[in-house]
Design an enzyme around this catalytic site. Structure first.
Site, PDB file in Angstrom:
ATOM      1  N   THR A   9       1.457   0.637   9.285  1.00 30.30           N
ATOM      2  CA  THR A   9       0.123  -0.434   9.337  1.00 30.30           C
ATOM      3  C   THR A   9       0.275  -1.435  10.293  1.00 30.30           C
ATOM      4  OG1 THR A   9      -0.786  -0.705   7.043  1.00 30.30           O
ATOM      5  CG2 THR A   9       1.788  -1.449   7.675  1.00 30.30           C
ATOM      6  N   ASP A  76       0.240   5.463   0.844  1.00 27.63           N
ATOM      7  CA  ASP A  76      -1.107   5.415   0.727  1.00 27.63           C
ATOM      8  C   ASP A  76      -0.874   5.333  -0.754  1.00 27.63           C
ATOM      9  OD1 ASP A  76      -3.784   5.870   1.622  1.00 27.63           O
ATOM     10  OD2 ASP A  76      -3.842   7.386   1.182  1.00 27.63           O
ATOM     11  N   ASP A 158      -4.758  -6.613  -6.969  1.00 31.46           N
ATOM     12  CA  ASP A 158      -4.203  -7.124  -7.787  1.00 31.46           C
ATOM     13  C   ASP A 158      -4.774  -7.996  -8.246  1.00 31.46           C
ATOM     14  OD1 ASP A 158      -1.952  -5.687  -6.194  1.00 31.46           O
ATOM     15  OD2 ASP A 158      -1.750  -7.618  -5.198  1.00 31.46           O
TER      16      ASP A 158
END
Ligand code: IMP
Length: 199
Positions: A9, A76, A158
């Site tokens: 990532t 993922d 979030d």
């Protein structure tokens, strides 16, 4: 000696969360750009498991072609909303086609007339050892989708996710609190436990 791990990532938030969850001592984590890999890795599989494996294998092969031997892992994550039949799920990053704020707006609009707001985040981590052996780890957190955005910590969905047993969204919590209960924190701790057996 520290165990070298390459995390497939370049998402700084994810790296920060994973470094915190793994704890400082035993592991050193490199990101893709630190390994000289700057391409976008395709996420074309229909499941979280498939995409995590695809990303890890892509990076493993790329490192092998550069003669770099390392433990590689990819994650993922999907937000799975009960009233939407598990959507956005594996499509979480691309749900609206217009980025994070568009994704949140789309979720809020689709839940407008639904009573049930139960949801979970699920993370799958796929890890490949230098000898090519593959392992998978999962973490989940249940909660509900709020009616509006709250807080500006964290990332992604979030601000609209409130974990069960809390009255704050993930985006209102300090990182260590989110990590202690989050999908990614749980998946990482499962991986860390397994890695400890390899030290
Ligand atoms: P991916 O794992 O990077 O493919 O993430 C898929 C989508 O889920 C992206 O839209 C992310 O912003 C979102 N996402 C991943 N992890 C989290 C998280 O911890 N909180 C909120 N959203 C997340």
């Amino acid at each position: 000696m520290k165990q070298k791990l390459v995390f497939a990532t370049n998402n700084a938030h994810k790296v920060e969360e994973i470094v915190a969850a793994l704890g400082g001592g035993d592991f050193s984590i490199s990101t893709l750009s630190e390994c000289g890999i700057n391409e976008d890795i395709p996420e074309t599989e229909p499941t979280l498991e498939g995409n995590a494996a695809l990303k890890a294998r892509f990076v493993f092969e790329r490192l092998k072609s550069m003669s770099v031997e390392a433990m590689v892992f990819a994650d993922d994550t999907g937000l799975e909303i009960e009233a939407l039949g598990g959507a956005p799920g594996v499509m979480s990053a691309r749900y609206s086609g217009s980025g994070t704020q568009g994704n949140i707006d789309k979720v809020l609009a689709e839940l407008e007339r639904k009573e049930c707001r139960i949801a979970q985040f699920r993370t799958v981590i796929h890890l490949i050892e230098p000898n090519g052996e593959e392992h998978s780890f999962e973490g989940k957190v249940e909660g509900e989708i709020l009616f509006e955005r709250n807080g500006d910590e964290g990332f992604g969905y979030d601000p609209i996710f409130c974990p069960q047993g809390f009255e704050q969204s993930f985006a209102q919590m300090p990182l260590e609190v989110k990590n202690s209960i989050s999908h990614r924190g749980r998946a990482v701790r499962a991986m860390a436990q397994w890695l400890q057996t390899k030290l």
